[in-house]
Design a protein around this motif. Structure first.
Motif, PDB file in Angstrom:
ATOM      1  N   ASP A 165       0.826  -1.209   0.000  1.00  0.00           N
ATOM      2  CA  ASP A 165       0.000   0.000   0.000  1.00  0.00           C
ATOM      3  C   ASP A 165       0.861   1.259   0.000  1.00  0.00           C
ATOM      4  O   ASP A 165       0.595   2.205  -0.746  1.00  0.00           O
ATOM      5  CB  ASP A 165      -0.934   0.004   1.213  1.00  0.00           C
ATOM      6  CG  ASP A 165      -1.934  -1.138   1.159  1.00  0.00           C
ATOM      7  OD1 ASP A 165      -2.271  -1.573   0.029  1.00  0.00           O
ATOM      8  OD2 ASP A 165      -2.359  -1.607   2.228  1.00  0.00           O
ATOM      9  N   ARG A 166       1.885   1.265   0.830  1.00  0.00           N
ATOM     10  CA  ARG A 166       2.767   2.434   0.903  1.00  0.00           C
ATOM     11  C   ARG A 166       3.542   2.619  -0.410  1.00  0.00           C
ATOM     12  O   ARG A 166       3.693   3.736  -0.897  1.00  0.00           O
ATOM     13  CB  ARG A 166       3.737   2.302   2.074  1.00  0.00           C
ATOM     14  CG  ARG A 166       4.467   3.593   2.345  1.00  0.00           C
ATOM     15  CD  ARG A 166       5.369   3.561   3.555  1.00  0.00           C
ATOM     16  NE  ARG A 166       4.812   2.866   4.691  1.00  0.00           N
ATOM     17  CZ  ARG A 166       5.520   2.126   5.539  1.00  0.00           C
ATOM     18  NH1 ARG A 166       6.810   1.971   5.356  1.00  0.00           N
ATOM     19  NH2 ARG A 166       4.959   1.527   6.554  1.00  0.00           N
ATOM     20  N   PHE A 223       4.428   5.419  -5.589  1.00  0.00           N
ATOM     21  CA  PHE A 223       4.494   5.345  -7.050  1.00  0.00           C
ATOM     22  C   PHE A 223       3.549   6.366  -7.679  1.00  0.00           C
ATOM     23  O   PHE A 223       3.932   7.107  -8.586  1.00  0.00           O
ATOM     24  CB  PHE A 223       4.146   3.931  -7.517  1.00  0.00           C
ATOM     25  CG  PHE A 223       4.027   3.803  -9.006  1.00  0.00           C
ATOM     26  CD1 PHE A 223       5.171   3.773  -9.799  1.00  0.00           C
ATOM     27  CD2 PHE A 223       2.788   3.727  -9.619  1.00  0.00           C
ATOM     28  CE1 PHE A 223       5.071   3.656 -11.173  1.00  0.00           C
ATOM     29  CE2 PHE A 223       2.676   3.619 -10.985  1.00  0.00           C
ATOM     30  CZ  PHE A 223       3.818   3.587 -11.778  1.00  0.00           C
ATOM     31  N   ILE A 224       2.310   6.403  -7.213  1.00  0.00           N
ATOM     32  CA  ILE A 224       1.326   7.335  -7.764  1.00  0.00           C
ATOM     33  C   ILE A 224       1.776   8.778  -7.550  1.00  0.00           C
ATOM     34  O   ILE A 224       1.682   9.617  -8.443  1.00  0.00           O
ATOM     35  CB  ILE A 224      -0.066   7.083  -7.138  1.00  0.00           C
ATOM     36  CG1 ILE A 224      -0.614   5.754  -7.633  1.00  0.00           C
ATOM     37  CG2 ILE A 224      -1.021   8.215  -7.463  1.00  0.00           C
ATOM     38  CD1 ILE A 224      -1.902   5.346  -6.973  1.00  0.00           C
ATOM     39  N   GLN A 233       4.954   9.611  -9.766  1.00  0.00           N
ATOM     40  CA  GLN A 233       4.626   9.731 -11.188  1.00  0.00           C
ATOM     41  C   GLN A 233       3.556  10.801 -11.451  1.00  0.00           C
ATOM     42  O   GLN A 233       3.205  11.042 -12.595  1.00  0.00           O
ATOM     43  CB  GLN A 233       4.144   8.381 -11.733  1.00  0.00           C
ATOM     44  CG  GLN A 233       5.139   7.261 -11.596  1.00  0.00           C
ATOM     45  CD  GLN A 233       6.390   7.497 -12.411  1.00  0.00           C
ATOM     46  OE1 GLN A 233       6.358   8.124 -13.447  1.00  0.00           O
ATOM     47  NE2 GLN A 233       7.513   7.006 -11.916  1.00  0.00           N
ATOM     48  N   ASN A 234       3.032  11.388 -10.385  1.00  0.00           N
ATOM     49  CA  ASN A 234       2.001  12.422 -10.486  1.00  0.00           C
ATOM     50  C   ASN A 234       0.771  11.884 -11.241  1.00  0.00           C
ATOM     51  O   ASN A 234       0.303  12.490 -12.202  1.00  0.00           O
ATOM     52  CB  ASN A 234       2.566  13.682 -11.150  1.00  0.00           C
ATOM     53  CG  ASN A 234       1.719  14.889 -10.846  1.00  0.00           C
ATOM     54  OD1 ASN A 234       0.903  14.872  -9.926  1.00  0.00           O
ATOM     55  ND2 ASN A 234       1.895  15.938 -11.626  1.00  0.00           N
ATOM     56  N   LEU A 235       0.273  10.743 -10.765  1.00  0.00           N
ATOM     57  CA  LEU A 235      -0.849  10.075 -11.423  1.00  0.00           C
ATOM     58  C   LEU A 235      -2.069   9.944 -10.510  1.00  0.00           C
ATOM     59  O   LEU A 235      -2.879   9.042 -10.683  1.00  0.00           O
ATOM     60  CB  LEU A 235      -0.409   8.681 -11.888  1.00  0.00           C
ATOM     61  CG  LEU A 235       0.744   8.622 -12.867  1.00  0.00           C
ATOM     62  CD1 LEU A 235       1.199   7.189 -13.062  1.00  0.00           C
ATOM     63  CD2 LEU A 235       0.361   9.242 -14.196  1.00  0.00           C
ATOM     64  N   LYS A 236      -2.205  10.849  -9.552  1.00  0.00           N
ATOM     65  CA  LYS A 236      -3.304  10.732  -8.585  1.00  0.00           C
ATOM     66  C   LYS A 236      -4.669  10.731  -9.268  1.00  0.00           C
ATOM     67  O   LYS A 236      -5.539   9.933  -8.923  1.00  0.00           O
ATOM     68  CB  LYS A 236      -3.227  11.870  -7.566  1.00  0.00           C
ATOM     69  CG  LYS A 236      -2.187  11.657  -6.525  1.00  0.00           C
ATOM     70  CD  LYS A 236      -2.264  12.711  -5.462  1.00  0.00           C
ATOM     71  CE  LYS A 236      -1.204  12.425  -4.421  1.00  0.00           C
ATOM     72  NZ  LYS A 236      -1.268  13.341  -3.314  1.00  0.00           N
ATOM     73  N   ALA A 260      -6.865   7.108  -9.224  1.00  0.00           N
ATOM     74  CA  ALA A 260      -7.699   7.215  -8.028  1.00  0.00           C
ATOM     75  C   ALA A 260      -8.741   6.096  -8.034  1.00  0.00           C
ATOM     76  O   ALA A 260      -9.472   5.909  -9.005  1.00  0.00           O
ATOM     77  CB  ALA A 260      -8.371   8.575  -7.980  1.00  0.00           C
ATOM     78  N   GLY A 261      -8.770   5.312  -6.981  1.00  0.00           N
ATOM     79  CA  GLY A 261      -9.742   4.241  -6.855  1.00  0.00           C
ATOM     80  C   GLY A 261      -9.372   2.953  -7.576  1.00  0.00           C
ATOM     81  O   GLY A 261     -10.137   1.991  -7.535  1.00  0.00           O
ATOM     82  N   GLN A 262      -8.241   2.913  -8.242  1.00  0.00           N
ATOM     83  CA  GLN A 262      -7.814   1.707  -8.940  1.00  0.00           C
ATOM     84  C   GLN A 262      -7.235   0.702  -7.939  1.00  0.00           C
ATOM     85  O   GLN A 262      -6.644   1.091  -6.938  1.00  0.00           O
ATOM     86  CB  GLN A 262      -6.737   2.031  -9.989  1.00  0.00           C
ATOM     87  CG  GLN A 262      -7.218   2.905 -11.119  1.00  0.00           C
ATOM     88  CD  GLN A 262      -8.210   2.177 -12.011  1.00  0.00           C
ATOM     89  OE1 GLN A 262      -8.093   0.983 -12.239  1.00  0.00           O
ATOM     90  NE2 GLN A 262      -9.213   2.896 -12.482  1.00  0.00           N
TER      91      GLN A 262
END
Length: 165
Positions: A95-96, A101-102, A105-108, A112-114
Motif C-alpha cells: 500500500d505504501r 508510485f502514484i 509519477q504524479n498520477l493521482k 484514483a480508486g484503482q
C-alpha cells in the motif's frame, strides 16, 4: 668542513643567478610534475573510496507471492535475515509503495480508486557485494518468492563495480 659547504652554497647561488631562465624552467617542471602526480593520486583515492561506498548501496528487492498477514511477513523477514551474506531486510508494504508510485509519477487523478497491483516486497541489503549471487539464489528458492521476476537485481552494474574495484 664548514668552509667547503659555504663554498658549495655560494657556487650554487651564483650558478642559479647566471642561468635564471633554466632555474625557472626546472622549478616549474618539478612543480607541474608534483601537481599532476598529486592530482592523479587524489583522484585515484577518491574513486576507490567512492567504489567502496557504492558496494554497500547495492540491494536486492524480493517480491512476495500472495497477500501474507503481518505475522507471516515478520517470520519471513527473520528467515531472510538468516541467509549468509544478508546485512538487513526491510519490508516494503504494498500500500505504501503504491502511494509512493502514484505520487512520484504524479498520477493521482488517473489511478484514483484503482486496485493496487503491487506485491509486498522486501529490500535486502548485502554485507559484501561478492555475496550477491548466492544471496539471490537463496532468495529465489524461498517458497514465498514470486516465481517470475521475484528478485530484482542490478547484476550488470554490480559486475562493473566489482571489475573496477
Amino acid at each position: 668542513m664548514l668552509d667547503r659547504i659555504e663554498f658549495v652554497i655560494q657556487e650554487a647561488v651564483a650558478a642559479l643567478k647566471r642561468n635564471g631562465m633554466m632555474t625557472i624552467a626546472a622549478i616549474s617542471t618539478a612543480a607541474i610534475a608534483l601537481l599532476i602526480f598529486g592530482g592523479l593520486g587524489h583522484a585515484y583515492l577518491s574513486l576507490v573510496s567512492y567504489l567502496d561506498s557504492l558496494q554497500s548501496e547495492f540491494e536486492l528487492t524480493i517480491s512476495i507471492e500472495g497477500d501474507l498477514p503481518p505475522s507471516q511477513l515478520h517470520k519471513m523477514a527473520q528467515e531472510l535475515r538468516a541467509i549468509p551474506g544478508v546485512d538487513s531486510v526491510v519490508l516494503l508494504p504494498r500500500d505504501r509503495e503504491w502511494e509512493k508510485f502514484i505520487e512520484k509519477q504524479n498520477l493521482k487523478d488517473l489511478y484514483a480508486g484503482q486496485p493496487n497491483p503491487f506485491p509486498d516486497q522486501f529490500r535486502v541489503r548485502l554485507v559484501r557485494l561478492e555475496d550477491a549471487d548466492s544471496v539471490k539464489k537463496a532468495l529465489l528458492e524461498h517458497p514465498q518468492t514470486l516465481k517470475e521476476h521475484g528478485v530484482r537485481d542490478v547484476a550488470r552494474d554490480r559486475e562493473h563495480i566489482l571489475e573496477v574495484g
